[in-house]
Design a protein around this motif. Structure first.
Motif, short mmCIF file in Angstrom:
data_model
loop_
_atom_site.label_atom_id
_atom_site.label_comp_id
_atom_site.label_asym_id
_atom_site.label_seq_id
_atom_site.Cartn_x
_atom_site.Cartn_y
_atom_site.Cartn_z
N LEU A 141 0.82 -1.20 0.00
CA LEU A 141 0.00 0.00 0.00
C LEU A 141 0.86 1.26 0.00
CD1 LEU A 141 -2.40 -1.27 2.78
CD2 LEU A 141 -3.14 -0.78 0.44
N THR A 208 0.20 -9.05 -4.14
CA THR A 208 -0.07 -7.82 -3.38
C THR A 208 -0.45 -8.21 -1.97
OG1 THR A 208 -1.25 -5.70 -3.45
CG2 THR A 208 -2.54 -7.68 -3.99
N SER A 215 -4.74 -1.60 -3.06
CA SER A 215 -3.40 -1.70 -3.65
C SER A 215 -3.40 -2.11 -5.11
CB SER A 215 -2.54 -2.69 -2.85
OG SER A 215 -3.13 -3.97 -2.83
#
Length: 231
Positions: A141, A208, A215
């Motif tokens: 993030l 991710t 994100s």
């Protein structure tokens, strides 16, 4: 065209899906992002886990949705899994995004060290307080994305974390996709691993963290779009 019902995990509301919803609508789908009782704009509504199950079922029935893909992120996998069983022929597929799995008689806190969560709930008037910004480190993030999550998060009703799921049959009997976010662990474990032993479930991995709607919203939307056409 598919009807997507999107449900985010602890501390989050429908707003968490804004970018993913926009991508899915651009692909021609109908999208219904749902805030569970006790959270975000519904934060003053009392809620237990079965309240959250009813939230999902009633959204589907009230809107008379058909060919539904139910999407549950994190904690929301538990109410979504139960709702998937209860909406019967309206269901097309379940998608769990780095989510907990509904298992009959088990709660969100079953199977992992949870004393710190129970203590936090007790100390904060029956609610699990949101995480601080530092707790989102290492999850892919940006600082702006973390700030957005922290600003929008609301305390999560504690009763939803401890009440057991009620399932008439295992979730593995329904068609589904499990999305594993690799920065939060490389392989599904526990009930998620057991679920994926079913030939009705597929595994998709995303490079991710645990909050891919922030994100990697476009990549997550592509996975959801593909799930709508999965056999």
């Amino acid at each position: 065209m598919t009807d997507f019902v999107l449900v985010a995990g602890t501390w989050l509301g429908a707003w968490a899906w804004d970018e993913v919803a926009a991508e899915l609508r651009a692909a021609g789908h109908d999208v219904h992002a749902l805030t569970l009782s006790g959270l975000a704009e519904k934060r003053d509504v009392p809620a237990g886990q079965q309240t959250h199950v009813r939230d999902v079922v009633e959204e589907v029935e009230r809107r008379e949705l058909r060919d539904v893909v139910l999407v549950g992120h994190s904690y929301a996998g538990i109410p979504v899994g139960q709702a998937a069983e209860r909406i019967g022929g309206r269901l097309r597929r379940v998608v769990l995004v780095d989510a907990d799995v509904a298992v009959d008689g088990e709660s969100f806190l079953s199977g992992w060290p949870s004393e710190h969560v129970r203590r936090a709930v007790e100390e904060h008037g029956g609610h699990w307080p949101p995480q601080a910004a530092d707790d989102y480190a290492g999850q892919g993030l940006t600082d702006d994305e973390i700030a957005r999550i922290v600003a929008g998060a609301t305390p999560h009703p504690g009763a939803t974390l401890t009440e057991p799921a009620v399932m008439a049959r295992p979730l593995g009997e329904l068609p589904g996709t499990y999305v594993k976010c690799l920065l939060d662990g490389e392989e599904p474990c526990g009930a998620a691993a057991e679920l994926l032993a079913s030939d009705r479930w597929e595994l998709v991995k995303l490079d991710t963290g645990h909050w891919p709607m922030f994100s990697e919203p476009r990549q997550l939307a592509l996975v959801l779009h593909a799930s709508a056409t999965a056999a």
